[in-house]
Design a protein around this motif. Structure first.
Motif, PDB file in Angstrom:
ATOM      1  N   GLY A   1      -4.273   2.428  -0.465  1.00 61.93           N
ATOM      2  CA  GLY A   1      -3.638   2.989   0.719  1.00 61.93           C
ATOM      3  C   GLY A   1      -4.182   2.426   2.016  1.00 61.93           C
ATOM      4  O   GLY A   1      -5.289   1.887   2.078  1.00 61.93           O
TER       5      GLY A   1
ATOM      6  N   THR B   1      -1.650   8.010  -2.778  1.00 61.63           N
ATOM      7  CA  THR B   1      -1.118   6.845  -3.492  1.00 61.63           C
ATOM      8  C   THR B   1      -1.103   7.192  -4.980  1.00 61.63           C
ATOM      9  O   THR B   1      -1.690   8.198  -5.386  1.00 61.63           O
ATOM     10  CB  THR B   1      -1.983   5.600  -3.228  1.00 61.63           C
ATOM     11  OG1 THR B   1      -3.355   5.920  -3.475  1.00 61.63           O
ATOM     12  CG2 THR B   1      -1.837   5.107  -1.800  1.00 61.63           C
TER      13      THR B   1
ATOM     14  N   ALA C   1       1.055   0.352  -5.262  1.00 62.00           N
ATOM     15  CA  ALA C   1      -0.194   0.457  -4.505  1.00 62.00           C
ATOM     16  C   ALA C   1      -1.375   0.548  -5.456  1.00 62.00           C
ATOM     17  O   ALA C   1      -1.332   1.261  -6.459  1.00 62.00           O
ATOM     18  CB  ALA C   1      -0.150   1.685  -3.598  1.00 62.00           C
TER      19      ALA C   1
ATOM     20  N   ASP D   1       0.819  -1.220   0.000  1.00 64.50           N
ATOM     21  CA  ASP D   1       0.000   0.000   0.000  1.00 64.50           C
ATOM     22  C   ASP D   1       0.850   1.265   0.000  1.00 64.50           C
ATOM     23  O   ASP D   1       0.410   2.311  -0.482  1.00 64.50           O
ATOM     24  CB  ASP D   1      -0.902   0.025   1.239  1.00 64.50           C
ATOM     25  CG  ASP D   1      -2.326  -0.423   0.926  1.00 64.50           C
ATOM     26  OD1 ASP D   1      -2.652  -0.604  -0.260  1.00 64.50           O
ATOM     27  OD2 ASP D   1      -3.108  -0.584   1.871  1.00 64.50           O
TER      28      ASP D   1
END
Length: 888
Positions: A446, A474, A363, A358
């Protein structure tokens, strides 16, 4: 692949043709295979004179015909990845003959040879390397498959469904025909041909049908199948009891394969397994592997409904089947053993590896919005985080409503290819709950951060908790919408859990509540709290978040000793250890021998005394949970708690703290080890596994003390072991000890282990792995030498994971050596695999993707390594996607 195409969820379009029937005929030979397909198509109503486009890669087209009329070159066109026929009828049968070379297929996708066996792996897009086909999960068809091969070489011929015919042919060949009455997409197709033996079992379903259970293996492995067979029976019974799902064919088959990119595959009625995920015996298999095999067998069986009978509309819905099924297999494992232990193991893996995913360049959301190569999205995010999302739904609805929702989902969509939204709608329809905000868990990447602060009012006997949630940016999104977060919690007093009521809530007084956090900031007021508490937050890890609460070491000690939530007790022990190790890290540069906080020493002593009491039968505490609570957090987990990873400090501080605990409590650990080191017939039951886990934990601390007698104890355990758990744990302690006294014992034990197990492929993987993960500075040289070892096979994924993965992913102190030699070594392996097995290449690349987490020198070296890879003129889609996203 200079300009690989990005696929977007938003661009999804329904198929233009329905595939009514699929008939396949495989003629298998040593130097090729000929595949004849008969596909009966019906144009959908939305199709107004669209061409027929079929996927295909690396195929030699022999002939193609429609309704018996052979097409000449002017009637169709072939590109690198598809076959297009411009003018087709509304209803027609396409007959296509292709030629392929399975013996040269090193990618292990589609039809290939593993040693002397033909087998398939078609998920996600491997079927298109077998024949031209609408290779997408929303095209479902009824399959009939005929296989022809040399009977002496391949007496066993298998495919999905039920066997409907077989016979002999000229020149020593024979044929078998299979029919699967359930419509399925091509990714669930399976074929196996080999010289195999089988273990049979039977299961009587809840409706009274008797199902044949059959596990196929090479003759040498037939004595290692019973555990998998019993695991399968348990899984079938559990799925009937808990989910009401009954098996639907006459036979369920498992085949063990040596060369396999994944762990196992849920092909309808014919599951193909990596040998490491099905073969087990006490002599060759550790406790962890016994439990893993049970879980994987269950996982693949559970897919029969959550994945096969109801499948994915497209690959963006991958977590629809995988997240749901991982949740199901975790619940199964919890019911088979210790629920708390299973939860701790899953969360520890999630925090260490999925949280890292993440936080890195790869991610992505549980339901990603785009991809270049779908194989790169068989990730912990899709599987493990996806399972946590399903777990939260279960928590919000309760077991009864969740079961009603799953029943509705299966009944409503049986035989269909559907979406995550369809799953959520079933849960909405039975509960009346609005999951609109909850969908942020599926669509945002995330790990949310939850900051909690508490304040006690002794006069009013109230306790206020202010909760703030946020989520870091992200790659796909800077600003995140608030998540719907279930926070299970309690309040812990000096003597244990306190009762409380939640203000403005109709609920009665209790010691445990699930509070729903939906705003960026909200305040909770708890009334009738008789003393200042320590909050026990996210009990049982009720949401996959990172918690920020300013616990003191005294607070953590209270949770460790007084909380009634097993997960939170373990978590508090980890947080205490992290805090103390970080203090030692900070002091390492200034003090020759940094001290270890006495609070950790005192708490550790109390836990150790509890373990001795439990091991002697004076209390009923979970021995395996005590082992986990006594174990320090790993270097990987410690690294994830740092903004910039200090490789050397992390390693040396953890070693120092462990050595201090080992030396200070050597006598207690010796007493604990002696209590548990009793002659006893091996059993893989929960209690026996727990006893061995605690014994091995004690041995690990004893060896960490550096005492010669502890090394002798490990050598003694290694020599007398009658099971792989005892044998390998002792070997690992000897190999990973860097004391001078251990060198001779290490070399002697490695040689003895090799001599004993040289002919067992799976055991030899452990031999490679234990050496690759040693923190000795010479390990890279050892790994390079082992690559030339006769037992190493550079084309076998298990060997690659053991040796290359063992060094690059599980040995930070050596892989991240400042010289950059580890990065150069991995880069060379990636380029070697790029052509032969792109899936393995991209997966092994993971350690380089997080270069931004390291110091400037390492950043520069890792970035340069990635840039050099990107310059390779023929980079596969798999590797290209990972490298470009890492450098972005």
């Amino acid at each position: 692949m200079n300009n690989p195409k990005t696929i977007y969820l938003a661009d999804y379009q329904a198929p233009l043709f329905t595939l009514e029937k699929t008939k396949l005929n495989f003629d298998l030979y040593e130097n090729h295979a000929e595949v004849r397909s008969e596909l009966t198509f019906l144009a959908n109503e939305s199709n107004s004179a669209h061409p027929l486009v079929l996927h295909g890669q690396g195929l030699t087209l022999v002939s193609i015909a429609i309704d018996g009329t052979v097409l000449d070159d002017s009637r169709y066109s072939v590109s690198d990845d598809c076959l297009t026929i411009p003018n087709v009828l509304t209803h027609f049968t396409l007959t296509c003959i292709t030629k392929i070379e399975p013996q040269n297929n090193t990618s292990l996708e589609g039809l290939y040879k593993s040693q002397k066996m033909f087998c398939t792996q078609c998920e996600a897009e491997g079927f298109r390397t077998i024949t031209y086909f609408p290779d997408r999960p929303d095209v479902m068809s009824e399959f009939t498959v005929r296989i022809t091969a040399d009977k002496a070489l391949y007496p066993v011929l298998l495919s999905n469904g039920n066997k409907i015919g077989e016979g002999a042919l000229d020149e020593g060949r024979h044929w078998v025909e299979w029919h699967d009455p359930h419509k399925k997409p091509s990714y669930l197709f399976a074929l196996v041909a080999g010289d195999l033996v089988n273990l049979d079992g039977y299961f009587t379903t809840s409706s009274g049908r008797e199902v044949l259970l059959r596990i196929y293996v090479e003759a040498k492995d037939i004595n290692k199948c019973e555990h998998a067979m019993q695991s399968l029976k348990k899984a079938m019974k559990w799925d009937e009891d808990v989910y009401g799902r009954e098996y639907d064919l006459d036979v369920f088959m498992i085949v063990a394969v040596d060369d396999f990119n994944m762990g196992a595959m849920e092909n309808k009625g014919l599951n193909i397994f990596n040998t490491s995920c099905v073969l087990a015996s006490s002599a060759t298999t550790t406790d962890e592997s016994f439990l893993s095999i049970e879980a994987i067998v269950a996982h693949e069986y559970f897919h029969n409904w959550s994945g096969n009978r109801v499948t994915c509309r497209d690959w963006f819905q991958l977590s629809l089947k995988e997240g749901f099924t991982v949740f199901r297999d975790a619940e199964f494992s919890s019911d088979m053993g210790s629920r708390t232990v299973k939860r701790v193991e899953d969360v520890n893996m999630l925090r260490t590896h999925q949280f890292a995913e993440d936080a890195g360049p790869m991610a992505h959301a549980v339901q990603p919005a785009s991809f270049i190569e779908i194989s790169n999205f068989y990730t912990l995010t899709v599987y493990e985080k996806g399972a946590e999302v399903v777990r939260m739904i279960h928590s919000l609805l309760g077991a009864a409503l969740f079961r009603q929702g799953s029943d509705l989902y299966f009944e409503r969509h049986d035989g269909q290819a559907v979406t995550i939204d369809d799953f959520i709608k079933a849960m909405t329809d039975v509960s009346g709950r609005d999951f609109t905000q909850f969908m942020n868990w599926y669509r945002q990447a995330g790990t949310p951060r939850v900051k909690v602060r508490g304040k006690y009012n002794p006069d009013a006997h109230t306790y206020n908790l202010t909760v703030k949630q946020s989520c870091p940016p992200t790659p796909e999104c800077e600003m995140k919408l608030p998540f719907h977060i279930p926070m299970a919690m309690g309040l812990i007093g000096l003597e244990g859990p306190l009762s409380f009521t939640l203000k403005d809530n109709a609920g009665e007084s209790s010691t445990h509540r699930v509070v729903e956090i939906t705003e960026k900031e909200q305040t909770l007021v708890f009334e009738n709290v008789r003393e200042e508490p320590v909050p026990s937050l996210f009990r049982d890890f009720s949401a996959p978040i990172k918690l920020d609460f300013q616990y003191t070491l005294t607070d953590l000690a209270r949770l460790i000793t007084r909380d009634d939530d097993g997960f939170c007790r373990w978590d508090a022990s980890q947080q205490m250890a992290v805090s103390v190790i970080k203090d030692v890290m900070q002091a390492l540069g200034n003090e020759p021998a940094p001290t270890v906080n006495p609070q950790l020493l005192e708490t550790h002593k109390q836990l150790l005394e509890q373990a001795i009491e439990a091991a002697s039968g004076k209390s009923e505490q979970d021995l395996q949970m005590l082992a986990y609570t006594l174990t320090l957090p790993s270097e990987e987990y410690l690294s994830e708690t740092q903004t910039i990873i200090d490789v050397e400090c992390t390693h040396h501080a953890r070693v120092r703290v462990k050595r201090k605990l080992a030396q200070q409590f050597y006598g207690l650990y010796h007493d604990l080890y002696t209590l548990l080191d009793k002659p006893k017939a091996y059993s893989a039951d929960t209690q026996s596994i727990a006893e061995r886990k605690l014994k091995h934990t004690a041995l690990s601390y004893l060896v960490a003390s550096g005492k010669q007698e502890a090394l002798a104890l490990a050598k003694s355990q290694f020599d007398k072991a009658d099971n792989m758990s005892d044998e390998f744990s002792a070997l690992a302690e000897l190999v990973h000890s860097n004391s001078q006294a251990a060198i001779a014992l290490k070399e002697e034990s490695l040689a003895a282990f090799y001599t004993k197990w040289a002919d067992d492929t799976l055991v030899m993987n452990r031999w490679f792995s234990v050496q690759a993960s040693s923190s000795n500075p010479t390990t890279l040289s050892t790994v390079k030498q082992l690559m030339d070892h006769p037992s190493f096979d550079k084309n076998n994924p298990n060997k690659l994971r053991a040796l290359i993965g063992g060094f690059c992913s599980r040995n930070a102190i050596c892989f991240h050596d400042r010289s950059g030699k580890g990065y150069a070594f991995l880069s060379q392996r990636i380029l070697e695999l790029n052509d032969s097995n792109p899936q393995m290449a991209s997966r092994l690349l993971a350690p380089l993707t997080r270069w931004k987490k390291y110091d400037d020198q390492r950043q520069q070296s890792m970035r340069q390594t990635l840039s050099t890879l990107l310059e390779h003129p023929a980079l596969s889609k798999d590797v290209f996607e990972v490298v470009t996203k890492s450098l972005a």
